[in-house]
Motif scaffolding. Structure first.
Motif, short mmCIF file in Angstrom:
data_model
loop_
_atom_site.label_atom_id
_atom_site.label_comp_id
_atom_site.label_asym_id
_atom_site.label_seq_id
_atom_site.Cartn_x
_atom_site.Cartn_y
_atom_site.Cartn_z
N UNK A 1 67.90 37.51 17.68
CA UNK A 1 68.91 38.48 17.89
C UNK A 1 70.21 38.01 17.21
N UNK A 2 70.72 36.80 17.32
CA UNK A 2 71.76 36.11 16.84
C UNK A 2 71.57 36.37 15.37
N UNK B 1 74.52 45.37 18.20
CA UNK B 1 73.36 44.84 17.44
C UNK B 1 72.67 43.80 18.21
N UNK B 2 73.45 42.77 18.59
CA UNK B 2 72.77 41.59 19.63
C UNK B 2 72.04 42.08 20.81
N UNK C 1 80.08 42.80 2.41
CA UNK C 1 79.44 43.22 1.06
C UNK C 1 78.25 42.86 1.04
N UNK C 2 77.45 42.99 0.17
CA UNK C 2 76.05 42.57 -0.35
C UNK C 2 76.25 41.63 -1.33
N UNK C 3 77.49 40.93 -1.63
CA UNK C 3 77.56 39.80 -2.55
C UNK C 3 77.09 38.65 -1.70
N UNK C 4 76.38 37.62 -2.62
CA UNK C 4 75.70 36.49 -2.01
C UNK C 4 76.63 35.76 -1.14
N UNK C 5 77.93 35.50 -1.33
CA UNK C 5 78.67 34.70 -0.46
C UNK C 5 79.01 35.40 0.73
N UNK C 6 78.90 36.69 0.82
CA UNK C 6 79.09 37.39 2.25
C UNK C 6 77.77 37.27 2.97
N UNK C 7 76.69 37.28 2.31
CA UNK C 7 75.43 37.16 3.15
C UNK C 7 75.28 35.84 3.62
N UNK C 8 75.66 34.80 2.71
CA UNK C 8 75.56 33.35 3.22
C UNK C 8 76.54 32.97 4.48
N UNK C 9 77.81 33.72 4.33
CA UNK C 9 78.63 33.55 5.42
C UNK C 9 78.04 33.98 6.81
N UNK C 10 77.55 35.08 6.52
CA UNK C 10 76.53 35.60 8.02
C UNK C 10 75.60 34.84 8.43
N UNK C 11 74.86 34.47 7.38
CA UNK C 11 73.70 33.13 7.79
C UNK C 11 74.22 32.23 8.40
N UNK C 12 75.58 31.57 7.52
CA UNK C 12 76.36 30.41 8.25
C UNK C 12 76.43 30.56 9.57
N UNK D 1 74.38 38.62 12.75
CA UNK D 1 75.29 38.06 11.72
C UNK D 1 75.04 38.04 10.45
N UNK D 2 73.55 38.37 10.33
CA UNK D 2 73.25 38.83 8.78
C UNK D 2 73.71 40.06 8.70
N UNK D 3 73.59 41.20 9.42
CA UNK D 3 74.15 42.36 9.39
C UNK D 3 75.80 42.38 9.24
N UNK D 4 76.37 41.59 9.93
CA UNK D 4 77.68 41.43 9.73
C UNK D 4 78.24 40.82 8.63
N UNK D 5 77.42 39.92 8.08
CA UNK D 5 77.62 39.41 6.62
C UNK D 5 77.40 40.53 5.55
N UNK D 6 76.30 41.40 5.66
CA UNK D 6 76.13 42.42 4.83
C UNK D 6 77.07 43.56 4.89
N UNK D 7 77.65 43.63 6.16
CA UNK D 7 78.84 44.64 6.33
C UNK D 7 79.84 44.52 5.65
#
Length: 404
Positions: free
Chosen positions: A329-330, A305-306, A342-353, A334-340
């Motif tokens: 790229x970063x 990805x990166x 799960x598509x729950x909001x806390x997984x996406x926030x984890x990736x964005x964090x 990490x956005x894709x890693x978070x979505x991987x």
């Protein structure tokens, strides 16, 4: 049967692997028996008395899904291997990558609480009854990596049976570590002499003992005496703060223990699967952490990805500033890693964090080059480890879904 989930699994696995071990000590290997033992273990892993076909426990929905998925991936990989020699157009590559990840995308959507489907989680007897099976993510990662390496030209030969062995290797089937095709085939083709195998087998036993300590003692104690009591009255900032520590440590010891089991059984087959953890809570910064935590997944995202996102932006000259392209790229990584996850909001926030941590640390590195530290000693190192640890554990609190 959940891989490494109970002592029955270990007993059956060791019983099946006795011929493999004996041959290993004699400096020999039977690929026929290795394949047979792997097939038996896969049948046991995906057997179910709740989700079966025609009343047969060993003809489970998960097993059928797994076999169909393996056929799907192997057909895609072999087609691209032969098609690439004649036509290496990007459209063909995009098509095969899309087809390869499509089942995983469907499963992830159906897993989501937003979709309201049955959940699929490691170490739980729940099944996505459509096309899912335990470990679908890691099989997909192997397949996508192989397709990308074929396009890059770094793989000079792709064998039908080796591809099947690679993506269906039972020790790592459900949760990694994620191996690379070239490295796997190199080990599979190499027959160790008795002394080398004895050394590898001794390491396998050590990893199994350490895995039992991590998963079945330390992780169990943390869950029983820290996490479970806190869940009875999960209110107040102090409780969440303590839960943040307990949950982070539990994640490490549980998953690191599992990874050690997977590596150990790989070693028994003579396959030196790469490690997944390297004392991650000793990391001095966020980049150091991701070079230590779930390394096979981290390196997979870095390479697939990166690096490819950065190369694409540089080739197309989408941005003039290399540092800005790296940050984008970063962010994507990490956005894709978070979505991987799960598509729950806390997984996406984890990736964005973690994307924010990486980008922020990049700016800090630029600033530090212009303002070198006046002192650097064991105390400043210890402070950096403590600070990094708290940033990491807060990220795991987000990941747990218990922050809000």
């Amino acid at each position: 049967m959940i891989p490494y989930g109970d002592f029955t699994f270990f007993f059956i696995a060791f019983l099946l692997l006795i011929p493999v071990i004996i041959l290993g000590f004699l400096g020999k290997r039977s690929r026929i028996y290795n394949g047979l033992s792997t097939a038996i273990m896969i049948m046991l892993i995906f057997s179910s008395d709740k989700h079966n076909l025609f009343g047969q426990t060993y003809l489970s929905v998960q097993l059928i899904n797994f076999l169909l998925y393996i056929i799907w991936q192997v057909v895609i990989i072999m087609y691209y291997w032969y098609a690439r020699a004649k036509n290496n157009k990007i459209t063909i590559f995009i098509t095969v990558i899309t087809l390869s990840i499509l089942p995983l995308v469907i499963v992830k959507v159906m897993q989501s609480s937003w979709f309201g489907a049955v959940q699929l989680k490691l170490h739980e007897n729940k099944v996505v009854e459509f096309i899912g099976f335990l470990g679908i993510s890691y099989v997909t990662f192997k397949s996508v990596q192989l397709l990308m390496e074929i396009r890059d030209g770094s793989i000079k030969e792709v064998c039908f049976w080796k591809v099947i062995q690679f993506i269906s290797f039972f020790p790592t089937i459900s949760s990694g570590p994620i191996d690379r095709y070239k490295r796997f085939v190199k080990d599979e083709n190499k027959v160790l002499n008795g002394n080398d195998y004895s050394s590898l087998f001794a390491k396998a036993i050590h990893f199994i003992m350490l895995g039992f300590l991590y998963k079945y003692i330390i992780a169990y104690l943390i869950q029983t005496f820290a996490i479970n009591p806190m869940m009875l009255d999960f209110t107040g900032m102090i409780t969440k703060w303590l839960y943040m520590y307990a949950y982070s440590l539990y994640l490490f010891f549980d998953f690191a223990g599992y990874s050690l089991f997977a590596i150990a059984f790989s070693y028994i087959y003579g396959i030196q699967t790469p490690p997944n953890f390297k004392q991650p809570f000793k990391a001095k910064n966020i980049k150091d952490f991701w070079n230590r935590w779930h390394m096979s997944l981290s390196f997979w995202f870095r390479d697939c990805i990166y690096m490819r996102s950065l190369f694409f932006m540089s080739k197309k000259k989408l941005l003039k500033n290399q540092f800005a392209m790296s940050n984008v790229a970063f962010f994507l990584n990490f956005l894709i890693m978070g979505i991987w996850h799960g598509i729950e909001i806390y997984y996406i926030l984890y990736g964005l964090y973690h994307a924010a941590l990486f980008i922020g640390y990049g700016y800090y590195e630029k600033w530090r080059k212009k303002h070198p530290p006046r002192w650097q000693n064991k105390y400043t190192t210890a402070l950096s480890i403590i600070v990094t640890f708290h940033f990491i554990t807060f990220g795991f609190l987000i990941f747990s879904g218990k922050l809000f």
